[in-house]
Design a protein around this motif. Structure first.
Motif, mmCIF file in Angstrom:
data_model
loop_
_atom_site.group_PDB
_atom_site.id
_atom_site.type_symbol
_atom_site.label_atom_id
_atom_site.label_comp_id
_atom_site.label_asym_id
_atom_site.label_seq_id
_atom_site.Cartn_x
_atom_site.Cartn_y
_atom_site.Cartn_z
ATOM 1 N N LEU A 19 0.842 -1.197 0.000
ATOM 2 C CA LEU A 19 0.000 0.000 0.000
ATOM 3 C C LEU A 19 0.876 1.244 0.000
ATOM 4 C CD1 LEU A 19 -2.744 -1.121 2.565
ATOM 5 C CD2 LEU A 19 -2.871 -1.152 0.057
ATOM 6 N N LYS A 20 1.893 1.235 0.859
ATOM 7 C CA LYS A 20 2.906 2.289 0.881
ATOM 8 C C LYS A 20 4.126 1.675 1.547
ATOM 9 C CE LYS A 20 1.496 4.353 5.277
ATOM 10 N NZ LYS A 20 1.006 5.519 5.996
ATOM 11 N N ILE A 40 -11.759 2.465 4.516
ATOM 12 C CA ILE A 40 -12.040 2.046 3.129
ATOM 13 C C ILE A 40 -11.792 3.235 2.193
ATOM 14 C CG2 ILE A 40 -13.880 1.346 1.527
ATOM 15 C CD1 ILE A 40 -15.082 -0.285 3.921
ATOM 16 N N ARG A 41 -12.264 4.416 2.616
ATOM 17 C CA ARG A 41 -12.051 5.624 1.794
ATOM 18 C C ARG A 41 -10.577 5.949 1.657
ATOM 19 N NH1 ARG A 41 -16.610 9.077 4.601
ATOM 20 N NH2 ARG A 41 -18.322 8.212 3.372
ATOM 21 N N GLN A 42 -9.867 5.917 2.770
ATOM 22 C CA GLN A 42 -8.454 6.278 2.744
ATOM 23 C C GLN A 42 -7.670 5.336 1.821
ATOM 24 O OE1 GLN A 42 -6.508 6.046 6.562
ATOM 25 N NE2 GLN A 42 -4.552 6.802 5.743
ATOM 26 N N CYS A 43 -7.929 4.026 1.940
ATOM 27 C CA CYS A 43 -7.188 3.065 1.108
ATOM 28 C C CYS A 43 -7.515 3.262 -0.366
ATOM 29 C CB CYS A 43 -7.487 1.625 1.527
ATOM 30 S SG CYS A 43 -6.639 1.187 3.035
ATOM 31 N N ALA A 44 -8.782 3.587 -0.668
ATOM 32 C CA ALA A 44 -9.164 3.795 -2.068
ATOM 33 C C ALA A 44 -8.506 5.072 -2.607
ATOM 34 C CB ALA A 44 -10.684 3.879 -2.185
ATOM 35 N N HIS A 45 -8.536 6.146 -1.809
ATOM 36 C CA HIS A 45 -8.042 7.427 -2.320
ATOM 37 C C HIS A 45 -6.522 7.518 -2.301
ATOM 38 C CE1 HIS A 45 -12.297 8.998 -1.173
ATOM 39 N NE2 HIS A 45 -12.278 8.398 -2.351
ATOM 40 N N PHE A 64 -4.226 4.861 -1.814
ATOM 41 C CA PHE A 64 -3.457 3.739 -2.369
ATOM 42 C C PHE A 64 -4.117 3.122 -3.603
ATOM 43 C CE2 PHE A 64 -3.132 3.186 2.452
ATOM 44 C CZ PHE A 64 -2.089 4.088 2.580
ATOM 45 N N GLY A 65 -5.333 3.555 -3.921
ATOM 46 C CA GLY A 65 -6.024 2.985 -5.089
ATOM 47 C C GLY A 65 -6.442 1.539 -4.909
#
Ligand SMILES: *Cc1c(COP(=O)(O)O)cnc(C)c1O
Length: 475
Positions: free
Chosen positions: A97-98, A381-386, A388-389
């Motif tokens: 993810l990072k 869920i939002r943070q991972c989508a925005h 890390f895609g």
């Protein structure tokens, strides 16, 4: 390798793997545990790096399963962990993810949840052992969604096994219902009970309590306390370790969304075998029995009425059935201490280890914990989508949330992804305002014909159905 019970049964006559494979609880109510954990040396762990998933699984499982010839075990493993079943040769691929934060993707099996990793192997082991022993097994279970479908996809079409799975009529998500009821294999029997999940579970308990019926119809279970499931899950902790450790010997942390304590127990076992894991980060949802234990030392299972229905439903548990195996280790594998703790649990509803000498062993075991709530889940869920895609499911989000609270820039953190978002569309829509991607194999799920037998919540009706459809071979 032989197995003892956490409460002392079999102490004089430890059991071989195949004897404990088909059993639920030990006769004293305890759980099967290996007599000793196999210890791997640093050089052995180093030599296993780079093995394919199947060869790694064989290297690990052959330490736990010593009563199946090596060539047969290898064939069972090779037939289980294939790209056709799990979507890639890696079986459990890793996504970064990072820097320092990774996702171990163990949810690419037929039912899109990590339980497939163990249950797909269990299905093949069951068929092999039943064939060898010349007998049949009728698996009876109750499901609110995930475990039942994973068991059905593992046992469909297998010889010597029938599955009778009770589910609450009209109360599963459309995806879960379609996943189970669209199976057409003749050995799979879906029984929709006109009631709630607890009614289904009560019927299973009542049938299992009838010893004569159970023996006559060879009733068995595939539950979360099956040791083979834990053993099969140990493999992906090694795999995840090799994927992120620069050198064998470097510390790695794992974060695991937990309910019945089966998944994270496998990480604990990998560590006991010598894998250089540092911390095990246990994440719960609002049902925080396990977080409470690791924070306070007090284990206090909840009543069913105190169990919250959450948006990470597979972690909605009131007591953690595999936890007893961990406590067995913490008390120095002394079955009489386990027995007295569980007696106390029955009498007083809980036990507290904080003031005992065992608490320092809990601390040394590397567990830390945290709780994640619905709003944490949505935000994660939002943070991972925005950022890390990557779209993650609500259970995985609980794990990532607690992992980020405890991450340490010096040690890689591996979060275990326990399901794919496709299974939990409503929560994904709430977080991201669009539907999760549907894996290609499920594209036509909604159109497939479904079948099930609807029965009232009556034990006798379920027994009659089993008697009419069970198979019993005696040779
Ligand atoms: C079963 C399950 C869990 C909980 O795993 P345990 O082994 O019971 O701790 C977490 N997430 C998902 C998606 C599950 O299906």
């Amino acid at each position: 390798m032989r197995y003892v019970s956490t409460r002392g049964a079999w102490a004089g006559s430890p059991q071989p793997f195949c004897a404990i494979l088909l059993e639920g609880l030990a006769p004293d109510g305890g759980l099967a545990a290996p007599e000793v954990y196999p210890r791997l040396t640093h050089d052995e762990i180093k030599a296993m790096r780079g093995l394919s998933y199947g060869r790694l699984a064989h290297a690990i499982l052959s330490r736990f399963i010593t009563d199946i010839p090596a060539a047969d075990l290898a064939a069972l493993i090779d037939g289980t962990y294939t790209a056709a079943i799990f979507g890639s040769d890696a079986i459990t691929p890793l996504t970064t993810l990072k820097p320092g934060l990774h996702l171990l993707r163990v949810s690419n099996g037929p039912t899109l949840a990590f339980k497939d990793i163990a249950l797909q192997l269990l299905g093949n082991l069951f068929e092999y052992v039943l064939e060898r022993e010349g007998r049949d097994l009728n698996v009876l279970g109750a499901t609110s969604g995930d475990t039942g479908s994973s068991a059905e996809y593992a046992l469909r079409g297998k010889r010597h096994v029938n599955v009778f799975m009770l589910s609450p009529h009209g109360r599963m998500s459309p995806f879960q219902q379609a996943q189970m009821y669209s199976l057409t294999d003749s050995n799979i029997h879906n029984i929709a009970i006109e009631g709630v999940f607890d009614d289904c579970q009560d019927i299973v308990k009542a049938v299992s309590a009838d010893a004569a019926f159970k023996a006559r119809w060879r009733i068995g279970t595939v539950n979360s306390i099956n040791w083979a499931r834990v053993a099969a899950q140990v493999v992906y902790y090694f795999k995840g370790y090799y994927d992120v450790a620069e050198m064998v010997g470097d510390p790695v942390d794992f974060a695991v969304p937990s309910g019945n304590f089966g998944n994270i127990l496998a990480a604990h076992v990998a560590k006991a075998m010598g894998l250089p894991v540092r911390r095990l980060v246990l994440a719960t949802n609002e049902n925080d029995v396990l977080d409470e234990f690791f924070r306070t030392g007090c284990y206090r299972p909840r009543a069913a009425a105190e169990t919250h229905a959450t948006s990470s439903p597979s972690m909605d548990i009131s007591k953690a059935s595999n936890f007893e195996r961990y406590i067995f280790d913490v008390v120095g594998r002394n079955a009489s201490v386990v027995r007295s703790l569980w007696d106390q649990l029955g009498r007083e509803g809980g036990f507290d280890l904080r003031a005992t000498p065992y608490w320092s062993r809990v601390v040394e075991s590397g567990f830390i914990s945290g709780t994640s709530t619905h709003s944490d889940r949505i935000a994660t869920i939002r943070q991972c989508a925005h950022e890390f895609g990557v779209v993650i499911d609500p259970h995985t989000a609980d794990g990532v949330k607690v992992a980020m609270d405890h991450s340490d820039s010096n040690v890689p953190m591996v979060c275990v992804e326990t399901a794919l978002p496709a299974k939990f569309a409503a929560t994904i829509r709430e977080a991201l305002h669009h539907d999760p991607a549907l894996p290609p194999a499920y594209a036509d799920l909604g159109q497939r014909p479904q079948r099930c037998t609807v029965l009232p919540p009556e034990v006798e009706r379920v027994k009659a159905f089993i008697a009419a459809h069970a198979s019993v071979e005696t040779t």
